[in-house]
Design an enzyme around this catalytic site. Structure first.
Site, PDB file in Angstrom:
ATOM      1  N   ARG A  22       0.858  -1.181   0.000  1.00 32.89           N
ATOM      2  CA  ARG A  22       0.000   0.000   0.000  1.00 32.89           C
ATOM      3  C   ARG A  22       0.892   1.228   0.000  1.00 32.89           C
ATOM      4  O   ARG A  22       1.966   1.243   0.623  1.00 32.89           O
ATOM      5  CB  ARG A  22      -0.918   0.013   1.235  1.00 32.89           C
ATOM      6  CG  ARG A  22      -2.151  -0.888   1.117  1.00 32.89           C
ATOM      7  CD  ARG A  22      -3.120  -0.314   0.084  1.00 32.89           C
ATOM      8  NE  ARG A  22      -4.401  -1.009   0.067  1.00 32.89           N
ATOM      9  CZ  ARG A  22      -4.689  -2.027  -0.711  1.00 32.89           C
ATOM     10  NH1 ARG A  22      -3.762  -2.494  -1.524  1.00 32.89           N
ATOM     11  NH2 ARG A  22      -5.875  -2.590  -0.693  1.00 32.89           N
ATOM     12  N   GLU A  72      -3.727   8.337  -4.784  1.00 38.65           N
ATOM     13  CA  GLU A  72      -4.001   7.684  -6.060  1.00 38.65           C
ATOM     14  C   GLU A  72      -5.271   8.251  -6.690  1.00 38.65           C
ATOM     15  O   GLU A  72      -6.244   8.495  -5.980  1.00 38.65           O
ATOM     16  CB  GLU A  72      -4.145   6.170  -5.844  1.00 38.65           C
ATOM     17  CG  GLU A  72      -2.864   5.511  -5.351  1.00 38.65           C
ATOM     18  CD  GLU A  72      -3.031   4.019  -5.117  1.00 38.65           C
ATOM     19  OE1 GLU A  72      -4.165   3.502  -5.254  1.00 38.65           O
ATOM     20  OE2 GLU A  72      -2.033   3.354  -4.798  1.00 38.65           O
ATOM     21  N   HIS A 116      -1.466   0.778  -9.369  1.00 41.55           N
ATOM     22  CA  HIS A 116      -2.200  -0.048  -8.413  1.00 41.55           C
ATOM     23  C   HIS A 116      -2.974  -1.141  -9.152  1.00 41.55           C
ATOM     24  O   HIS A 116      -4.179  -1.300  -9.012  1.00 41.55           O
ATOM     25  CB  HIS A 116      -3.156   0.802  -7.566  1.00 41.55           C
ATOM     26  CG  HIS A 116      -3.567   0.122  -6.298  1.00 41.55           C
ATOM     27  ND1 HIS A 116      -3.950   0.820  -5.171  1.00 41.55           N
ATOM     28  CD2 HIS A 116      -3.656  -1.189  -5.960  1.00 41.55           C
ATOM     29  CE1 HIS A 116      -4.267  -0.033  -4.201  1.00 41.55           C
ATOM     30  NE2 HIS A 116      -4.095  -1.263  -4.670  1.00 41.55           N
TER      31      HIS A 116
END
Length: 310
Positions: A236, A265, A284
């Site tokens: 993360r 993000e 991601h």
């Protein structure tokens, strides 16, 4: 009286929903998949627009905070599609009697594969070579041999163990840090994080985001790392203090990094990461394969129905 509502907010699950909608609706539930419109998640207030009927949700990285749980009086269960649980206020969920589950173990192969894709791009420069050949050039970049190099894995759960297997397959010397793993029972050497950082050529972050791992990788820890080390984050974004990592990369304190995840993000347009030549940037997306999506969606729907039947 309106039927109780199941909300599906995870983008990947929404794509798969036609395969499952009838199964859920036959149990007496209405199913709604609101449009994400190019975003990654919904805010708590947006989710609460459905609160008067909401009994279950298959969620992505939505804002599942105290405001959400306080306002969703009929909610019984939250199924977090995927692995990460850091977007959920677990204390608020418990106080309201809401069960929260994720779909553990569904992406371990995919994320481990991606970690090695990043490693290979860092040490062999495939992205740069491809761009150069397309320009008519014929570069001969000197790479790094993985066999014999130390691979340090931070977080030795399902993903970390798959990363270790791949590292062993490449002939690497594999060590791991995980305070919840008994070193005597692990199939690789378990070391403390300082030793891992001091001795590893490749450092893969594969741990969950918790209060203990928030900004685990900061200037103090990066100062321990070898100057020829590479950092790969498939965990993360907030596990890394990005300002400190940028400083280490700019100063040559660290050889390079590959980042699938970020503190914010999508990655902001003004992020300094975009200007650094020794960084490989992802979106991601390490877990996103056809097989993985089906696996996670099957588990999410099974868990949803199981919890609603209680």
């Amino acid at each position: 009286m309106s039927e109780p509502l199941i909300l599906v907010t995870c983008r990947q699950m929404q794509v798969e929903l036609p395969r499952y909608r009838e199964r859920i609706e036959n149990l007496g539930y209405d199913v709604v998949a609101p449009e994400l419109a190019g975003r990654q998640q919904f805010t708590a207030s947006e989710l609460l627009d459905y609160s008067h009927r909401l009994v279950g949700i298959i969620a992505g990285d939505d804002e599942l905070n105290r405001e959400f749980f306080d306002g969703a009086a009929k909610l019984k269960t939250v199924i977090r599609w995927g692995i990460g649980m850091d977007s959920v206020d677990h204390d608020a969920a418990r106080q309201h009697g809401v069960t929260v589950r994720n779909t553990p173990g569904v992406f371990s192969h995919e994320v481990a594969d991606s970690a090695f894709g990043y490693i290979l791009n860092l040490v062999r420069g495939y992205i740069d070579v491809d761009a150069a050949v397309r320009r008519g050039e014929w570069p001969k970049l000197e790479g790094i041999t993985l066999a014999g190099a130390r691979l340090g894995i931070v977080g030795f759960g399902a993903i970390g163990r798959e990363v270790a297997k791949r590292g062993q397959g490449f002939g690497m010397d594999v060590v791991a840090f995980d305070p919840y793993v008994d070193g005597a029972s692990a199939d690789v050497s378990i070391v403390d994080i300082d030793q891992l950082l001091k001795t590893s050529r490749f450092i893969v972050l594969a741990c969950p985001l918790t209060p203990e791992t928030f900004h685990l990788i900061n200037a103090e820890r990066l100062a321990l790392a070898r100057s020829d080390a590479y950092l790969i984050n498939v965990a993360r974004g907030p596990v890394v203090l990005e300002a400190d990592l940028i400083g280490a990369l700019k100063s040559g304190r660290l050889a390079g990094a590959a980042l699938d995840v970020f503190e914010v993000e999508p990655l902001p347009l003004d992020s300094e990461f975009r200007t650094l030549p020794n960084v490989v940037l992802g979106a991601h997306n390490a877990s996103n394969t056809r097989e993985g999506v089906v696996r996670a969606s099957n588990a999410a729907v099974d868990f949803l129905i199981e919890e609603l039947a209680r």
